[in-house]
Design a protein around this motif. Structure first.
Motif, PDB file in Angstrom:
ATOM      1  N   LEU A   1     -16.011  -9.658   6.529  1.00  0.00           N
ATOM      2  CA  LEU A   1     -14.988  -8.788   7.088  1.00  0.00           C
ATOM      3  C   LEU A   1     -13.711  -8.756   6.248  1.00  0.00           C
ATOM      4  O   LEU A   1     -13.259  -9.790   5.749  1.00  0.00           O
ATOM      5  N   ARG A   2     -13.186  -7.566   6.093  1.00  0.00           N
ATOM      6  CA  ARG A   2     -11.878  -7.377   5.482  1.00  0.00           C
ATOM      7  C   ARG A   2     -10.917  -6.886   6.565  1.00  0.00           C
ATOM      8  O   ARG A   2     -11.346  -6.316   7.564  1.00  0.00           O
ATOM      9  N   PRO A   3      -9.615  -7.080   6.363  1.00  0.00           N
ATOM     10  CA  PRO A   3      -8.654  -6.705   7.416  1.00  0.00           C
ATOM     11  C   PRO A   3      -8.514  -5.194   7.572  1.00  0.00           C
ATOM     12  O   PRO A   3      -8.725  -4.420   6.635  1.00  0.00           O
ATOM     13  N   LEU A   4      -8.150  -4.785   8.762  1.00  0.00           N
ATOM     14  CA  LEU A   4      -7.856  -3.397   9.100  1.00  0.00           C
ATOM     15  C   LEU A   4      -6.358  -3.241   9.339  1.00  0.00           C
ATOM     16  O   LEU A   4      -5.677  -4.215   9.687  1.00  0.00           O
ATOM     17  N   LEU A   5      -5.865  -2.039   9.166  1.00  0.00           N
ATOM     18  CA  LEU A   5      -4.517  -1.722   9.612  1.00  0.00           C
ATOM     19  C   LEU A   5      -4.605  -1.077  10.991  1.00  0.00           C
ATOM     20  O   LEU A   5      -5.565  -0.362  11.290  1.00  0.00           O
ATOM     21  N   TYR A   6      -3.612  -1.329  11.814  1.00  0.00           N
ATOM     22  CA  TYR A   6      -3.541  -0.725  13.140  1.00  0.00           C
ATOM     23  C   TYR A   6      -2.220   0.029  13.228  1.00  0.00           C
ATOM     24  O   TYR A   6      -1.150  -0.561  13.024  1.00  0.00           O
ATOM     25  N   VAL A   7      -2.286   1.330  13.483  1.00  0.00           N
ATOM     26  CA  VAL A   7      -1.082   2.146  13.414  1.00  0.00           C
ATOM     27  C   VAL A   7      -0.974   3.042  14.639  1.00  0.00           C
ATOM     28  O   VAL A   7      -1.986   3.412  15.238  1.00  0.00           O
ATOM     29  N   PRO A   8       0.251   3.414  15.007  1.00  0.00           N
ATOM     30  CA  PRO A   8       0.445   4.347  16.133  1.00  0.00           C
ATOM     31  C   PRO A   8       0.247   5.779  15.669  1.00  0.00           C
ATOM     32  O   PRO A   8       0.432   6.095  14.488  1.00  0.00           O
ATOM     33  N   PRO A   9      -0.086   6.685  16.575  1.00  0.00           N
ATOM     34  CA  PRO A   9      -0.288   8.093  16.198  1.00  0.00           C
ATOM     35  C   PRO A   9       0.963   8.752  15.622  1.00  0.00           C
ATOM     36  O   PRO A   9       0.861   9.699  14.852  1.00  0.00           O
TER      37      PRO A   9
ATOM     38  N   LEU B   1       2.661   5.251   6.234  1.00  0.00           N
ATOM     39  CA  LEU B   1       1.329   4.662   6.205  1.00  0.00           C
ATOM     40  C   LEU B   1       0.789   4.568   4.780  1.00  0.00           C
ATOM     41  O   LEU B   1       0.164   3.571   4.410  1.00  0.00           O
ATOM     42  N   LEU B   2       1.038   5.591   3.962  1.00  0.00           N
ATOM     43  CA  LEU B   2       0.553   5.576   2.586  1.00  0.00           C
ATOM     44  C   LEU B   2       1.129   4.401   1.811  1.00  0.00           C
ATOM     45  O   LEU B   2       0.420   3.685   1.100  1.00  0.00           O
ATOM     46  N   GLN B   3       2.420   4.152   1.974  1.00  0.00           N
ATOM     47  CA  GLN B   3       3.043   3.027   1.284  1.00  0.00           C
ATOM     48  C   GLN B   3       2.534   1.693   1.835  1.00  0.00           C
ATOM     49  O   GLN B   3       2.365   0.724   1.095  1.00  0.00           O
ATOM     50  N   LYS B   4       2.280   1.647   3.136  1.00  0.00           N
ATOM     51  CA  LYS B   4       1.765   0.408   3.735  1.00  0.00           C
ATOM     52  C   LYS B   4       0.351   0.119   3.242  1.00  0.00           C
ATOM     53  O   LYS B   4       0.005  -1.034   2.961  1.00  0.00           O
ATOM     54  N   MET B   5      -0.472   1.160   3.137  1.00  0.00           N
ATOM     55  CA  MET B   5      -1.823   0.977   2.607  1.00  0.00           C
ATOM     56  C   MET B   5      -1.782   0.463   1.177  1.00  0.00           C
ATOM     57  O   MET B   5      -2.555  -0.420   0.789  1.00  0.00           O
ATOM     58  N   GLN B   6      -0.871   1.004   0.384  1.00  0.00           N
ATOM     59  CA  GLN B   6      -0.759   0.559  -0.997  1.00  0.00           C
ATOM     60  C   GLN B   6      -0.299  -0.893  -1.073  1.00  0.00           C
ATOM     61  O   GLN B   6      -0.858  -1.698  -1.821  1.00  0.00           O
ATOM     62  N   ALA B   7       0.712  -1.224  -0.281  1.00  0.00           N
ATOM     63  CA  ALA B   7       1.266  -2.571  -0.328  1.00  0.00           C
ATOM     64  C   ALA B   7       0.248  -3.627   0.101  1.00  0.00           C
ATOM     65  O   ALA B   7       0.184  -4.719  -0.467  1.00  0.00           O
TER      66      ALA B   7
ATOM     67  N   THR C   1      -8.631   2.164  20.790  1.00  0.00           N
ATOM     68  CA  THR C   1      -8.803   2.902  19.538  1.00  0.00           C
ATOM     69  C   THR C   1      -8.785   4.401  19.823  1.00  0.00           C
ATOM     70  O   THR C   1      -9.603   4.911  20.585  1.00  0.00           O
ATOM     71  N   ASP C   2      -7.844   5.098  19.192  1.00  0.00           N
ATOM     72  CA  ASP C   2      -7.689   6.532  19.415  1.00  0.00           C
ATOM     73  C   ASP C   2      -8.277   7.362  18.282  1.00  0.00           C
ATOM     74  O   ASP C   2      -8.654   8.512  18.470  1.00  0.00           O
ATOM     75  N   GLY C   3      -8.363   6.785  17.077  1.00  0.00           N
ATOM     76  CA  GLY C   3      -8.886   7.526  15.938  1.00  0.00           C
ATOM     77  C   GLY C   3      -8.897   6.665  14.692  1.00  0.00           C
ATOM     78  O   GLY C   3      -8.649   5.455  14.745  1.00  0.00           O
ATOM     79  N   LEU C   4      -9.173   7.303  13.559  1.00  0.00           N
ATOM     80  CA  LEU C   4      -9.264   6.588  12.285  1.00  0.00           C
ATOM     81  C   LEU C   4      -8.721   7.485  11.187  1.00  0.00           C
ATOM     82  O   LEU C   4      -8.911   8.702  11.199  1.00  0.00           O
ATOM     83  N   VAL C   5      -8.057   6.871  10.210  1.00  0.00           N
ATOM     84  CA  VAL C   5      -7.524   7.618   9.075  1.00  0.00           C
ATOM     85  C   VAL C   5      -7.728   6.792   7.816  1.00  0.00           C
ATOM     86  O   VAL C   5      -7.631   5.558   7.834  1.00  0.00           O
ATOM     87  N   THR C   6      -8.057   7.469   6.709  1.00  0.00           N
ATOM     88  CA  THR C   6      -8.252   6.798   5.423  1.00  0.00           C
ATOM     89  C   THR C   6      -7.190   7.262   4.437  1.00  0.00           C
ATOM     90  O   THR C   6      -6.517   8.278   4.648  1.00  0.00           O
ATOM     91  N   ILE C   7      -7.079   6.537   3.341  1.00  0.00           N
ATOM     92  CA  ILE C   7      -6.092   6.911   2.326  1.00  0.00           C
ATOM     93  C   ILE C   7      -6.429   8.273   1.730  1.00  0.00           C
ATOM     94  O   ILE C   7      -5.554   9.037   1.342  1.00  0.00           O
TER      95      ILE C   7
END
Length: 300
Positions: free
Chosen positions: A145-153, A160-166, A181-187
């Motif tokens: 398992l690798r970690p996931l990010l959890y973000v508000p809508p 989010l883009l900067q957080k994904m990069q960091a 879980t409301d949805g999913l988003v990728t970079i």
């Protein structure tokens, strides 16, 4: 697991250089942070265009970067029903089947239900550790398992883009007010709001609007002109009372009219002639690719 405290001011900032290091700011700031800062207009510049009108063709690139400021996660995320995920209890065969069916290289992993995610499993990790066929071993999914990010809508895309990069995490789950879980988003979803659709090796060649997979079965871009595809299959798709030929020009437009909405990925829309449209790639706002089965192909 990823940091669950989102939306703080720190989340919007790229990593800052050590004041004692003497390193130049431009070399230490994140790649996306520098682009965002250099190309994004200020808030005052965005104000006249906040409703999406009044932008000239010359302002196109600025409009792309502006999306990172004015769009929110909820604008680009796929809904929970369309998320491909696997259980932490999945066997080797179930994991392989999930990767094969989804066509994805990263899948969220949940315990019990999708509302209790525990991380991400990466196809590369599985292949490197067990081989593509698992080598007959029992897999330890928890160890991969690798970690996931959890973000508000409501989180801005730029944040989010900067957080994904960091944090070097390319996938985030959208969490509702109740922690579900409301949805999913990728970079890739974020970058497409700036540069347009990003094609990969599984997408149809840009020079071709469709690919014939076998007799009577086609993989088709949703933006394919309807008249061109009708000529290819030798069948009219608009010569029916319930279809207004004047209102549609593309395969995607035809499917939208038949369904009365944007159908979800995996949904099948049936045409009055018996032609079957299987939506294989879509987001909440548009259809991207479909598999078209002519009546003779459905009978075999």
């Amino acid at each position: 697991m990823g940091d669950t405290t989102e939306g703080s001011p720190g989340a919007a900032q790229s990593a800052q250089p050590d004041p004692d290091s003497g390193a130049d700011d431009a070399q230490t700031r994140g790649f996306f942070a520098r682009i965002f800062e250099a190309l994004s207009p200020g808030d005052d510049a965005l104000a006249p265009y906040s409703n999406g009108h009044g932008l000239s063709a010359a302002a196109g690139p600025i409009l792309g970067m502006a999306n990172l400021r004015r769009m929110r996660v909820e604008d680009v995320s796929i809904p929970q029903a369309d998320i491909h995920a696997v259980s932490i209890e999945a066997t080797k065969d179930e994991l392989v089947a999930a990767f094969r069916k989804s066509g994805k290289t990263r899948l969220p992993v949940f315990e019990g239900t999708i509302d209790t995610p525990v991380g991400i499993v990466n196809l590369k990790d599985f292949a490197l550790k067990y081989g593509f066929n698992g080598n007959g071993q029992e897999i330890d999914l928890k160890a991969m398992l690798r970690p996931l990010l959890y973000v508000p809508p409501s989180m801005p895309l730029g944040v989010l883009l900067q957080k994904m990069q960091a944090e070097r995490i390319h996938m985030a789950l959208v969490i509702d007010e109740y922690g579900g879980t409301d949805g999913l988003v990728t970079i890739e979803d974020l970058l497409e709001q700036v540069v347009g659709d990003i094609e990969d090796e599984h997408d149809i060649d840009e020079a071709r609007q469709w690919t014939r997979e076998r007799e009577g079965v086609y993989l088709v871009r949703a933006k394919t002109p309807l008249d061109e595809f009708e000529s290819e299959i030798g069948l009219s798709l608009t010569d029916h009372e319930e279809i207004d030929e004047e209102e549609i020009d593309t395969i995607g437009g035809l499917i939208f009219m038949l369904a009365g909405r944007v159908p979800a990925r995996g949904e099948v829309v049936l045409h009055p002639t018996g032609v079957e449209f299987d939506v294989i790639d879509a987001d909440p706002r548009r259809i991207k690719r479909v598999r078209v089965r002519l009546p003779e192909a459905r009978d075999h």
